[in-house]
Design a protein around this motif. Sequence first.
Motif, PDB file in Angstrom:
ATOM      1  N   TRP A 240       0.960  -1.395   0.031  1.00 32.28           N
ATOM      2  CA  TRP A 240       0.057  -0.056   0.102  1.00 32.28           C
ATOM      3  C   TRP A 240       0.891   1.337  -0.065  1.00 32.28           C
ATOM      4  O   TRP A 240       0.417   2.165  -0.631  1.00 32.28           O
ATOM      5  CB  TRP A 240      -0.831  -0.052   1.259  1.00 32.28           C
ATOM      6  N   LYS A 241       1.978   1.319   0.728  1.00 28.37           N
ATOM      7  CA  LYS A 241       2.976   2.439   0.825  1.00 28.37           C
ATOM      8  C   LYS A 241       3.527   2.913  -0.563  1.00 28.37           C
ATOM      9  O   LYS A 241       3.491   3.974  -0.888  1.00 28.37           O
ATOM     10  CB  LYS A 241       4.143   2.028   1.780  1.00 28.37           C
ATOM     11  N   THR A 242       3.782   1.677  -1.235  1.00 28.20           N
ATOM     12  CA  THR A 242       4.460   1.880  -2.844  1.00 28.20           C
ATOM     13  C   THR A 242       3.208   2.412  -3.685  1.00 28.20           C
ATOM     14  O   THR A 242       3.577   3.500  -4.257  1.00 28.20           O
ATOM     15  CB  THR A 242       4.752   0.588  -3.350  1.00 28.20           C
ATOM     16  N   GLU A 243       2.156   2.048  -3.514  1.00 27.22           N
ATOM     17  CA  GLU A 243       0.899   2.575  -4.333  1.00 27.22           C
ATOM     18  C   GLU A 243       0.693   4.045  -4.183  1.00 27.22           C
ATOM     19  O   GLU A 243       0.346   4.795  -4.905  1.00 27.22           O
ATOM     20  CB  GLU A 243      -0.297   1.403  -4.153  1.00 27.22           C
ATOM     21  N   PHE A 244       0.540   4.455  -2.772  1.00 25.76           N
ATOM     22  CA  PHE A 244       0.234   5.598  -2.393  1.00 25.76           C
ATOM     23  C   PHE A 244       1.528   6.603  -3.065  1.00 25.76           C
ATOM     24  O   PHE A 244       1.080   7.589  -3.355  1.00 25.76           O
ATOM     25  CB  PHE A 244       0.093   5.923  -0.845  1.00 25.76           C
ATOM     26  N   ILE A 245       2.739   6.211  -2.884  1.00 21.90           N
ATOM     27  CA  ILE A 245       3.967   6.945  -3.276  1.00 21.90           C
ATOM     28  C   ILE A 245       3.711   7.009  -4.719  1.00 21.90           C
ATOM     29  O   ILE A 245       4.108   8.133  -5.421  1.00 21.90           O
ATOM     30  CB  ILE A 245       5.190   5.979  -3.008  1.00 21.90           C
ATOM     31  N   SER A 246       2.897   6.130  -5.740  1.00 19.47           N
ATOM     32  CA  SER A 246       2.770   6.231  -6.835  1.00 19.47           C
ATOM     33  C   SER A 246       1.936   7.495  -7.633  1.00 19.47           C
ATOM     34  O   SER A 246       2.218   7.900  -8.456  1.00 19.47           O
ATOM     35  CB  SER A 246       2.080   5.062  -7.553  1.00 19.47           C
ATOM     36  N   LEU A 247       1.225   7.986  -6.643  1.00 21.10           N
ATOM     37  CA  LEU A 247       0.490   9.448  -6.873  1.00 21.10           C
ATOM     38  C   LEU A 247       1.314  10.374  -7.111  1.00 21.10           C
ATOM     39  O   LEU A 247       1.402  11.198  -7.905  1.00 21.10           O
ATOM     40  CB  LEU A 247      -0.567   9.621  -5.752  1.00 21.10           C
ATOM     41  N   PHE A 248       2.395  10.219  -6.086  1.00 19.87           N
ATOM     42  CA  PHE A 248       3.139  11.413  -6.255  1.00 19.87           C
ATOM     43  C   PHE A 248       4.562  11.639  -7.298  1.00 19.87           C
ATOM     44  O   PHE A 248       4.953  12.176  -8.087  1.00 19.87           O
ATOM     45  CB  PHE A 248       3.878  11.789  -4.848  1.00 19.87           C
ATOM     46  N   VAL A 249       4.740  10.113  -7.507  1.00 15.85           N
ATOM     47  CA  VAL A 249       5.646   9.629  -8.718  1.00 15.85           C
ATOM     48  C   VAL A 249       5.251   9.987 -10.056  1.00 15.85           C
ATOM     49  O   VAL A 249       5.774  10.892 -10.862  1.00 15.85           O
ATOM     50  CB  VAL A 249       5.801   8.208  -8.949  1.00 15.85           C
ATOM     51  N   ALA A 250       3.796   9.983 -10.192  1.00  9.85           N
ATOM     52  CA  ALA A 250       2.950  10.330 -11.663  1.00  9.85           C
ATOM     53  C   ALA A 250       3.051  11.622 -11.671  1.00  9.85           C
ATOM     54  O   ALA A 250       3.542  12.234 -12.705  1.00  9.85           O
ATOM     55  CB  ALA A 250       1.449   9.642 -11.450  1.00  9.85           C
ATOM     56  N   LEU A 251       2.751  12.541 -10.606  1.00  9.94           N
ATOM     57  CA  LEU A 251       2.729  14.067 -10.669  1.00  9.94           C
ATOM     58  C   LEU A 251       4.487  14.398 -10.928  1.00  9.94           C
ATOM     59  O   LEU A 251       4.516  15.328 -11.664  1.00  9.94           O
ATOM     60  CB  LEU A 251       2.209  14.512  -9.323  1.00  9.94           C
ATOM     61  N   ARG A 252       5.354  13.851 -10.229  1.00  7.89           N
ATOM     62  CA  ARG A 252       6.689  14.225 -10.441  1.00  7.89           C
ATOM     63  C   ARG A 252       7.328  14.043 -11.738  1.00  7.89           C
ATOM     64  O   ARG A 252       7.839  14.673 -12.560  1.00  7.89           O
ATOM     65  CB  ARG A 252       7.627  13.620  -9.274  1.00  7.89           C
ATOM     66  N   THR A 253       6.952  12.827 -12.394  1.00  9.80           N
ATOM     67  CA  THR A 253       7.381  12.493 -13.727  1.00  9.80           C
ATOM     68  C   THR A 253       6.690  12.923 -14.788  1.00  9.80           C
ATOM     69  O   THR A 253       7.256  12.834 -16.000  1.00  9.80           O
ATOM     70  CB  THR A 253       7.481  10.869 -13.634  1.00  9.80           C
ATOM     71  N   ASP A 254       5.276  13.235 -14.591  1.00  8.15           N
ATOM     72  CA  ASP A 254       4.658  13.662 -15.820  1.00  8.15           C
ATOM     73  C   ASP A 254       3.804  14.824 -15.201  1.00  8.15           C
ATOM     74  O   ASP A 254       2.568  14.923 -15.190  1.00  8.15           O
ATOM     75  CB  ASP A 254       3.867  12.634 -16.020  1.00  8.15           C
ATOM     76  N   PRO A 255       4.299  16.046 -15.060  1.00  9.04           N
ATOM     77  CA  PRO A 255       3.727  17.076 -14.162  1.00  9.04           C
ATOM     78  C   PRO A 255       2.867  17.879 -15.287  1.00  9.04           C
ATOM     79  O   PRO A 255       1.850  18.711 -14.876  1.00  9.04           O
ATOM     80  CB  PRO A 255       4.920  18.344 -13.893  1.00  9.04           C
ATOM     81  N   TRP A 256       3.088  17.521 -16.576  1.00 10.04           N
ATOM     82  CA  TRP A 256       1.927  18.373 -17.599  1.00 10.04           C
ATOM     83  C   TRP A 256       0.635  17.746 -17.113  1.00 10.04           C
ATOM     84  O   TRP A 256      -0.017  18.538 -17.570  1.00 10.04           O
ATOM     85  CB  TRP A 256       2.412  17.592 -18.951  1.00 10.04           C
ATOM     86  N   ILE A 257       0.188  16.855 -16.587  1.00  8.25           N
ATOM     87  CA  ILE A 257      -0.943  16.279 -16.284  1.00  8.25           C
ATOM     88  C   ILE A 257      -1.889  17.558 -15.217  1.00  8.25           C
ATOM     89  O   ILE A 257      -3.139  17.421 -15.513  1.00  8.25           O
ATOM     90  CB  ILE A 257      -1.233  15.063 -15.214  1.00  8.25           C
ATOM     91  N   VAL A 258      -0.997  18.105 -14.846  1.00  5.23           N
ATOM     92  CA  VAL A 258      -1.522  19.441 -13.889  1.00  5.23           C
ATOM     93  C   VAL A 258      -2.566  20.443 -14.767  1.00  5.23           C
ATOM     94  O   VAL A 258      -3.441  20.800 -14.332  1.00  5.23           O
ATOM     95  CB  VAL A 258      -0.488  20.103 -12.986  1.00  5.23           C
TER      96      VAL A 258
END
Length: 482
Positions: A240-258
């Motif tokens: 679960w910890k890894t999966e919640f970190i994935s939220l921020f990984v996705a934002l950090r690696t692909d900030p264009w989604i914002v």
Amino acid sequence: MSATGEEKAHGSGSETSSTHQLEIYERPRGWRGIYYHTATQVCLVGFVCFMCPGMFNALTGLGAGGQVDATSSANANAALYSTFAFFAFFSGSVHNVLGPRLCLLLGTWGYSLYIASYLATNIHPGAGDFVVVAGAMLGVCAALVWTAQGSLMMAYPTEAQKGTYIGYFWAIFNLGGVVGSAVAFGSNFNSTANKVGNGTYIGFLILTLTGVILPLFLADPYKMIRTDGTRVTPIRHPSWKTEFISLFVALRTDPWIVLLFPMFFASNYFYTWQFNDYNGALFNIRTRGLNNFVYWTAQIFGSFFIGHFVLDLRRFRRRVRAFLGWSIVVVFVFAVHLWSYYYQLTYTRISDPPTAVKMDINDPGYPAHVWLMIFYGLLDSMWQTTAYWLMGAMSNDPAKLAVFTGFYKCFQSAGSAVVWRLDAVQKPYMDIFISTWVLAAAGMICAFPLVYMRVKDYTEMDDEALLARPNVERLPEPSEKK
């Protein structure tokens, strides 16, 4: 292995970067080939949403949930989208742990509860609080349903098929709204009241209960092979910890989604004005049912048009298609809202209270008003299809797409929660309409830099940021299972 699909991985139908050779698998043949075909599975997901969210849309589209007083319905929708917004932010991570089939099984029952709450209100008029509680519970369930749906719908097709598959799904899903609206229109055709009868709610309830069992018939996503012979990336069993970190990984690696967040926020915001402040405010119950019918029917044509004939038009590069799709939606945003503004100038909450005599299908001014509903249906379907297509153009990793879908539903629901509450506290129709127009325009303007800078002609392996996370255990390939 040799591919037997309709397309080869690096042929004309694929837009995956040729710098990374993909392993090609042989697709099943015969009846198994039909069942395990990605189009079949996307259509099955569409039928799940036909039965559950489709019936919800049909009910909401009637205005006030088919009731005379819109207060309980507006408060229920505010509660629904508040919980939806919160849980959708994390639903991508939950989806990656539970898997899409379990998410759909757990999520669909909330729609039956919500429909049942309106039936209870029709029988016991003082049960308005039950509708609000059911709405809040549905928000949690809907987050699971829509995240699973979005991940499968965007991960199953090849690069060249994404717009078409989104069109397939959207057409089937909106058939739910069409069928539900037809039921409401037929069962209330001779009614002089401004609300639907018990039979309408019972019919909706039976259909949603059917939808609860449909996820059992979905194929194991880990066994799916795309039409070009490439395997759908297996979803992992991480902590679960890894999966919640994935939220921020996705934002950090692909900030264009914002840059899509404003578009997400506005994507359901306009429903309140369309359904409660236009359809619910101006028309009697049978006319509301007919308006609802043409609205969801138009969505079928709109989604397939922009998905198949624009966003997947192979004669143009993907970047060109992205600009073309964006331009069409922008034109519709301003044309439809200018038209709506002309009508909104003619009535207010005071001039048209719930107990007033409403417009009927036989009134001379009705044809022009129903055409506005048709064009709103076209706009809505093209907006949603374009949003999904843009996310799908950013990645092919189901886990990353699940996170993106969670973001989408989170901000979409936040916008809905705000505007439904504004409607519940009786804010002027014009104020809600102007805010709807401004947010729709702002959403498309903010999306333009992403279309210009982020959408590429090919999806690179660098776009699959979540595939390379440490401490993640992959599921075994089917050939490795014993």
